[in-house]
Design a protein around this motif. Structure first.
Motif, PDB file in Angstrom:
ATOM      1  N   SER A 133      -9.155  46.791  21.785  1.00 49.78           N
ATOM      2  CA  SER A 133     -10.184  47.599  21.121  1.00 49.78           C
ATOM      3  C   SER A 133     -11.150  46.707  20.352  1.00 49.78           C
ATOM      4  N   ALA A 134     -12.422  47.085  20.380  1.00 43.60           N
ATOM      5  CA  ALA A 134     -13.434  46.374  19.590  1.00 43.60           C
ATOM      6  C   ALA A 134     -13.428  46.803  18.136  1.00 43.60           C
ATOM      7  N   ALA A 135     -12.646  47.832  17.807  1.00 46.52           N
ATOM      8  CA  ALA A 135     -12.681  48.397  16.454  1.00 46.52           C
ATOM      9  C   ALA A 135     -12.292  47.377  15.385  1.00 46.52           C
ATOM     10  N   GLN A 136     -11.397  46.441  15.729  1.00 45.94           N
ATOM     11  CA  GLN A 136     -10.955  45.446  14.747  1.00 45.94           C
ATOM     12  C   GLN A 136     -11.705  44.119  14.854  1.00 45.94           C
ATOM     13  N   LEU A 137     -12.658  44.037  15.742  1.00 45.16           N
ATOM     14  CA  LEU A 137     -13.399  42.791  15.931  1.00 45.16           C
ATOM     15  C   LEU A 137     -14.676  42.789  15.107  1.00 45.16           C
ATOM     16  N   GLU A 138     -15.226  41.603  14.868  1.00 45.11           N
ATOM     17  CA  GLU A 138     -16.453  41.495  14.077  1.00 45.11           C
ATOM     18  C   GLU A 138     -17.623  42.188  14.765  1.00 45.11           C
ATOM     19  N   HIS A 139     -17.692  42.038  16.073  1.00 45.15           N
ATOM     20  CA  HIS A 139     -18.803  42.623  16.826  1.00 45.15           C
ATOM     21  C   HIS A 139     -18.286  43.544  17.927  1.00 45.15           C
ATOM     22  N   GLY A 140     -18.911  44.706  18.058  1.00 50.12           N
ATOM     23  CA  GLY A 140     -18.612  45.598  19.173  1.00 50.12           C
ATOM     24  C   GLY A 140     -19.551  45.338  20.336  1.00 50.12           C
ATOM     25  N   LYS A 141     -19.409  46.126  21.381  1.00 53.67           N
ATOM     26  CA  LYS A 141     -20.340  46.053  22.500  1.00 53.67           C
ATOM     27  C   LYS A 141     -21.746  46.386  21.982  1.00 53.67           C
ATOM     28  N   PRO A 142     -22.794  45.705  22.401  1.00 52.11           N
ATOM     29  CA  PRO A 142     -22.963  44.903  23.614  1.00 52.11           C
ATOM     30  C   PRO A 142     -22.561  43.436  23.499  1.00 52.11           C
ATOM     31  N   TYR A 143     -21.993  43.027  22.361  1.00 51.78           N
ATOM     32  CA  TYR A 143     -21.465  41.668  22.284  1.00 51.78           C
ATOM     33  C   TYR A 143     -20.251  41.553  23.209  1.00 51.78           C
ATOM     34  N   PRO A 144     -19.962  40.361  23.713  1.00 48.52           N
ATOM     35  CA  PRO A 144     -18.881  40.216  24.694  1.00 48.52           C
ATOM     36  C   PRO A 144     -17.486  40.138  24.098  1.00 48.52           C
ATOM     37  N   ASP A 145     -17.373  40.223  22.767  1.00 44.09           N
ATOM     38  CA  ASP A 145     -16.118  39.910  22.074  1.00 44.09           C
ATOM     39  C   ASP A 145     -14.892  40.628  22.626  1.00 44.09           C
ATOM     40  N   VAL A 146     -14.987  41.944  22.860  1.00 48.03           N
ATOM     41  CA  VAL A 146     -13.797  42.690  23.285  1.00 48.03           C
ATOM     42  C   VAL A 146     -13.372  42.288  24.690  1.00 48.03           C
ATOM     43  N   TYR A 147     -14.324  41.950  25.552  1.00 44.30           N
ATOM     44  CA  TYR A 147     -13.953  41.503  26.894  1.00 44.30           C
ATOM     45  C   TYR A 147     -13.338  40.101  26.867  1.00 44.30           C
ATOM     46  N   LEU A 148     -13.872  39.255  26.021  1.00 43.34           N
ATOM     47  CA  LEU A 148     -13.271  37.919  25.871  1.00 43.34           C
ATOM     48  C   LEU A 148     -11.883  38.027  25.254  1.00 43.34           C
ATOM     49  N   HIS A 149     -11.727  38.937  24.309  1.00 42.01           N
ATOM     50  CA  HIS A 149     -10.434  39.190  23.681  1.00 42.01           C
ATOM     51  C   HIS A 149      -9.418  39.676  24.719  1.00 42.01           C
ATOM     52  N   ALA A 150      -9.847  40.565  25.590  1.00 42.78           N
ATOM     53  CA  ALA A 150      -8.959  41.085  26.628  1.00 42.78           C
ATOM     54  C   ALA A 150      -8.550  39.982  27.605  1.00 42.78           C
ATOM     55  N   CYS A 161     -12.026  37.701  36.117  1.00 39.99           N
ATOM     56  CA  CYS A 161     -11.751  39.112  35.851  1.00 39.99           C
ATOM     57  C   CYS A 161     -12.858  40.010  36.406  1.00 39.99           C
ATOM     58  N   LEU A 162     -12.455  41.152  36.906  1.00 41.47           N
ATOM     59  CA  LEU A 162     -13.387  42.208  37.285  1.00 41.47           C
ATOM     60  C   LEU A 162     -13.435  43.216  36.149  1.00 41.47           C
ATOM     61  N   ALA A 163     -14.631  43.570  35.685  1.00 41.57           N
ATOM     62  CA  ALA A 163     -14.804  44.594  34.659  1.00 41.57           C
ATOM     63  C   ALA A 163     -15.454  45.817  35.287  1.00 41.57           C
ATOM     64  N   ILE A 164     -15.002  46.993  34.860  1.00 42.67           N
ATOM     65  CA  ILE A 164     -15.578  48.252  35.345  1.00 42.67           C
ATOM     66  C   ILE A 164     -16.105  49.014  34.144  1.00 42.67           C
ATOM     67  N   GLU A 165     -17.419  49.280  34.151  1.00 40.34           N
ATOM     68  CA  GLU A 165     -18.107  49.895  33.013  1.00 40.34           C
ATOM     69  C   GLU A 165     -19.013  51.027  33.471  1.00 40.34           C
ATOM     70  N   ASP A 166     -19.193  52.007  32.582  1.00 39.55           N
ATOM     71  CA  ASP A 166     -20.104  53.108  32.900  1.00 39.55           C
ATOM     72  C   ASP A 166     -21.362  53.108  32.053  1.00 39.55           C
ATOM     73  N   SER A 167     -21.369  52.403  30.921  1.00 43.28           N
ATOM     74  CA  SER A 167     -22.527  52.445  30.025  1.00 43.28           C
ATOM     75  C   SER A 167     -23.283  51.127  30.058  1.00 43.28           C
ATOM     76  N   ALA A 168     -24.577  51.202  29.765  1.00 45.19           N
ATOM     77  CA  ALA A 168     -25.391  49.982  29.730  1.00 45.19           C
ATOM     78  C   ALA A 168     -24.925  49.047  28.628  1.00 45.19           C
ATOM     79  N   ILE A 169     -24.545  49.623  27.483  1.00 49.23           N
ATOM     80  CA  ILE A 169     -24.118  48.785  26.358  1.00 49.23           C
ATOM     81  C   ILE A 169     -22.817  48.052  26.689  1.00 49.23           C
ATOM     82  N   GLY A 170     -21.910  48.740  27.384  1.00 43.39           N
ATOM     83  CA  GLY A 170     -20.654  48.111  27.771  1.00 43.39           C
ATOM     84  C   GLY A 170     -20.831  47.115  28.892  1.00 43.39           C
ATOM     85  N   ALA A 171     -21.669  47.457  29.865  1.00 45.58           N
ATOM     86  CA  ALA A 171     -21.929  46.539  30.966  1.00 45.58           C
ATOM     87  C   ALA A 171     -22.578  45.252  30.459  1.00 45.58           C
ATOM     88  N   THR A 172     -23.461  45.380  29.475  1.00 45.73           N
ATOM     89  CA  THR A 172     -24.088  44.197  28.877  1.00 45.73           C
ATOM     90  C   THR A 172     -23.023  43.277  28.284  1.00 45.73           C
TER      91      THR A 172
END
Length: 217
Positions: A133-150, A161-172
């Protein structure tokens, strides 16, 4: 690309939750004097973590949210979801045919929300404790932090890794993390799928899928 792992966004990719969540949000905002329709709530807040939504709402209001706003909103959203929440069409079959890979979730939602809704649609066993979850990270999406964390949690390089996203902010966020990104246009909140696909292409997704059956690894 043959991925070493698949990392999924949650709302709008695993669970079809964006409609009830944003209906509830639009109603609650309108009730406190910030008139907001469902479409505006969806366009402004889809894919964002709650802390970033609150920051935007308070800027629009010009003052802090009422103390009881969040519990009222969450109660209303939970009530709608208890009646209407479903998994995104095709996700169960897709998870079954990719279960030989490490599967994880990288979401803007709170961990408790992810775990509870995942249980509601009976898909917990595919992910185990690989819920990020990005909730505990310094930056949420559109920053890459949660994907790098995962990716770090899986012990797999982001570019594998393959990422599957539905929103522009998440895809970014996923693109910025260096992952191969599929833009998924399958959930019920996507009103114009072709226009949504163009929006996802504009932020750099590598492929578009209009359903999980179109994703061939």
């Amino acid at each position: 690309m043959k991925p070493a792992a698949i990392i999924f966004d949650f709302d709008g990719v695993i669970v079809d939750s964006e409609v009830p969540a944003n209906l509830a949000l639009a109603e609650c905002l309108t009730e406190i004097g910030l008139e907001t329709c469902f479409e505006e709530a969806l366009d402004r807040y889809c894919g964002q973590r709650w802390a970033d939504c609150v920051r935007d709402i308070e800027e629009r209001l010009g003052h802090a949210l009422p103390q009881d706003f969040e519990p009222i909103y969450l109660t209303r959203a939970a009530s709608l979801m208890d009646r209407h929440l479903t998994a995104v069409c095709g996700i169960d079959a897709f998870l079954d045919r990719t279960k030989h890979l490490p599967l994880a979730i990288a979401s803007s939602s709170e961990p408790e929300w992810i775990a509870h809704k995942l249980e509601r649609v009976s898909l917990c066993h595919y992910f185990g404790d690989r819920l990020f979850s990005a909730a505990q990270l310094e930056h949420g999406k559109p920053y890459p932090d949660v994907y790098l964390h995962a990716a770090k949690g899986l012990g797999i390089a982001p570019e594998r890794c393959l990422a599957i996203e539905d929103s522009a902010i998440g895809a970014t966020a996923a693109v910025a993390a260096g992952m191969h990104v599929i833009g998924l246009c399958a959930a019920s909140h996507i009103r114009n799928r072709e226009a949504h696909a163009e929006m996802l292409r504009a932020v750099g997704v590598h492929r578009i899928a209009f359903g999980f059956d179109e994703i061939v690894l």
